[in-house]
Design a protein around this motif. Structure first.
Motif, PDB file in Angstrom:
ATOM      1  N   ARG A 282       8.551 133.340  84.792  1.00 55.35           N
ATOM      2  CA  ARG A 282       9.289 134.219  85.706  1.00 55.35           C
ATOM      3  C   ARG A 282       8.858 135.672  85.533  1.00 55.35           C
ATOM      4  N   ALA A 283       8.548 136.040  84.294  1.00 55.09           N
ATOM      5  CA  ALA A 283       8.120 137.421  84.037  1.00 55.09           C
ATOM      6  C   ALA A 283       6.808 137.719  84.747  1.00 55.09           C
ATOM      7  N   LEU A 284       5.858 136.774  84.710  1.00 57.41           N
ATOM      8  CA  LEU A 284       4.567 136.994  85.367  1.00 57.41           C
ATOM      9  C   LEU A 284       4.741 137.118  86.878  1.00 57.41           C
TER      10      LEU A 284
ATOM     11  N   GLY B 128       9.921 144.766  95.592  1.00 56.35           N
ATOM     12  CA  GLY B 128      10.010 144.970  94.154  1.00 56.35           C
ATOM     13  C   GLY B 128      11.323 144.484  93.570  1.00 56.35           C
ATOM     14  N   LEU B 129      12.421 144.671  94.297  1.00 55.71           N
ATOM     15  CA  LEU B 129      13.722 144.219  93.791  1.00 55.71           C
ATOM     16  C   LEU B 129      13.790 142.699  93.715  1.00 55.71           C
ATOM     17  N   ILE B 130      13.091 142.008  94.613  1.00 58.29           N
ATOM     18  CA  ILE B 130      13.001 140.542  94.501  1.00 58.29           C
ATOM     19  C   ILE B 130      12.307 140.176  93.191  1.00 58.29           C
ATOM     20  N   GLY B 131      11.201 140.883  92.880  1.00 55.21           N
ATOM     21  CA  GLY B 131      10.522 140.645  91.614  1.00 55.21           C
ATOM     22  C   GLY B 131      11.400 140.965  90.428  1.00 55.21           C
TER      23      GLY B 131
ATOM     24  N   GLY C 199      15.193 147.252  78.074  1.00 62.27           N
ATOM     25  CA  GLY C 199      14.653 146.077  78.732  1.00 62.27           C
ATOM     26  C   GLY C 199      13.956 146.377  80.048  1.00 62.27           C
ATOM     27  N   LEU C 200      13.281 145.357  80.571  1.00 65.53           N
ATOM     28  CA  LEU C 200      12.438 145.519  81.745  1.00 65.53           C
ATOM     29  C   LEU C 200      13.230 145.657  83.045  1.00 65.53           C
TER      30      LEU C 200
ATOM     31  N   ALA D 104       4.286 141.504  83.815  1.00 62.67           N
ATOM     32  CA  ALA D 104       3.276 140.565  84.311  1.00 62.67           C
ATOM     33  C   ALA D 104       2.398 140.006  83.196  1.00 62.67           C
ATOM     34  N   LEU D 105       2.267 140.724  82.084  1.00 64.09           N
ATOM     35  CA  LEU D 105       1.271 140.339  81.066  1.00 64.09           C
ATOM     36  C   LEU D 105       1.847 140.032  79.701  1.00 64.09           C
ATOM     37  N   SER D 106       3.112 140.336  79.454  1.00 63.17           N
ATOM     38  CA  SER D 106       3.655 140.175  78.106  1.00 63.17           C
ATOM     39  C   SER D 106       3.834 138.725  77.699  1.00 63.17           C
TER      40      SER D 106
END
Length: 465
Positions: free
Chosen positions: A262-264, A445-448, A326-327, A380-382
């Motif tokens: 989900r993070a990616l 972006g808010l969807i992401g 947090g992200l 996206a990369l963590s």
């Protein structure tokens, strides 16, 4: 990687960020020089648009392939090859004797960038261990991307007016030579373990799908709705074929399992959103300043400097806040901040003083952009395994470039559709609507952001802080 941190890792990051800044800057700096290029070289009707879009087409279309090549053949080796190709293609651009020659050289530059960007980012991920240090490194990387996407006007105006448009390409050459000399000294080589095969069918289908998608986006303002729709359908069909190929391939170009993160997925949606904003708003502001207000390229560059400066500040603050809170809250707050900045810009008129509206709009937008690019990169990369670093890096870079192409295409189309007449007041009316339309990227972006798992992300960040 060993457990002992690389003592040269921060020098390596500085070198890699220099290369990244150069290739992102090259995507935006040429926009300022297009009028001068069109005056000096011969182009067919509308052909000058291929100077900026040819680069975006090859860059965005070949990024995933470049990422996988770096995983298989060695990241430092591929990075160095990309640096040398970028230097050579930059020379060709500067010495271009015709419009067609310049478009061809820009395509080569895009290919070089598609090799350079993912290999550089995957080296960053393999140089820094997962945790606070990697988050900091990715935060710096995200800041460089955001600033590079906005600084083209600041650099391009003085260079074009003072030295000539050729020098926006020539200045890449000494930078490339410096990077090439230092690469063996500060960068360690790495590659993805296992999967030594190469997925030719996957490479062909996904590259074709991305190229058609980018082409559809950049041509949308000058093409009919039917033509754009047809290209979108072709791209979607190629993506569907690609998915089926990857399911059956013993050595897939893009392992579909990475999309379980989900993070990616969320991080890349955020990256698309800020690519849209960084290039789209900057392009519209360029048109407003130079066409509606009639100011010079140099003065425009000085006026837009605040955008790049506040993006740097925002990235520093954002990186620290990601570690602390947090992200998700950082990403959401950054998106809303950028939307507010775009709203301020939507109030501009031909009589607006710079410090009345534009300064504050660019300041607010830039702060959100810097922090948001950091949050998107980290998200996206963590959560990516080392063996998939190259392809994940290519995907993240592709999202930023495709977002940028989409932003320019959509906002310019909105501006044209809402402009009635050629007077400065009429043009400004269209630009105001385009600035307001930046809220479309905030929504994406808010969807992401909604896909980011705050609790898990905070546990990971707090454990290593």
């Amino acid at each position: 990687m060993t457990n002992t941190p690389d003592p040269k890792r921060w020098f390596a990051l500085a070198l890699l960020c220099l290369a990244a800044f150069m290739i992102i800057l090259d995507a935006s700096i040429v926009l300022v020089a297009v009028p001068s290029i069109e005056r000096d070289l011969t182009f067919s009707n509308g052909g000058v648009q291929w100077v900026p879009t040819g680069y975006a087409l090859m860059f965005g279309g070949l990024l995933l392939l470049g990422g996988r090549i770096s995983d298989l053949l060695g990241r430092r080796r591929v990075f160095l090859a990309g640096v040398l190709l970028f230097a050579g293609s930059s020379l060709l651009c500067g010495f271009a004797w015709s419009g067609d020659a310049l478009v061809f050289a820009r395509g080569l530059q895009g290919i070089a960038a598609a090799v350079l960007a993912p290999s550089a980012l995957s080296i960053v991920m393999n140089t820094f261990p997962a945790g606070a240090e990697r988050n900091k490194a990715l935060g710096i990387w995200g800041a460089v991307s955001g600033v590079g996407g906005t600084a083209g006007s600041l650099v391009g105006g003085p260079v074009t007016d003072g030295l000539g448009w050729q020098w926006i390409f020539f200045i890449n050459v000494p930078v490339c030579l410096l990077v090439a000399v230092l690469t063996p000294l500060v960068l360690k080589d790495s590659r993805g373990p296992g999967r030594r095969g190469f997925d030719v069918a996957g490479a062909v289908t996904v590259t074709a799908a991305l190229i058609v998608l980018v082409y559809a986006v950049v041509q949308a303002p000058v093409s009919s709705a039917g033509h754009t729709t047809l290209l979108a359908v072709v791209s979607a069909a190629l993506f569907a074929v690609f998915v089926q190929v990857e399911k059956r391939s013993p050595a897939p170009l893009v392992p579909l399992r990475i999309f379980r993160s989900r993070a990616l997925v969320g991080g890349n949606l955020i990256t698309i959103a800020f690519g849209f904003g960084a290039f789209g708003l900057n392009f519209i502001y360029t048109q407003y300043a130079q066409l509606a207000l009639g100011i010079s390229a140099v003065r425009y560059g000085l006026m837009s400097a605040v955008l790049a400066a506040t993006a740097v500040v925002g990235s520093i603050v954002g990186q620290n806040l990601v570690t602390r809170i947090g992200l998700r809250p950082v990403a959401a707050g950054s998106l809303l901040l950028s939307g507010i900045g775009a709203t301020v810009m939507s109030r501009l008129t031909v009589e607006s003083g710079y410090f009345e509206l534009a300064f504050w709009g660019l300041t607010i937008f830039g702060a959100g952009l810097g922090a948001g690019c950091v949050a998107g990169s980290i998200a996206a990369l963590s959560d990516v395994a080392g063996e998939d670093a190259g392809v994940a890096s290519g995907l993240q870079n592709a999202c930023f470039q495709i977002g940028g192409a989409l932003g320019i295409a959509v906002l310019s189309a909105v501006a044209v559709a809402n402009t009635s007449g050629s007077s400065p007041t009429a043009m400004t009316g269209g630009y105001r609507v385009a600035f307001a339309a930046c809220w479309a990227f905030v929504a994406v972006g808010l969807i992401g952001t909604s896909l980011l798992v705050t609790r898990a992300a905070n546990r990971q960040l707090q454990a290593v802080a």
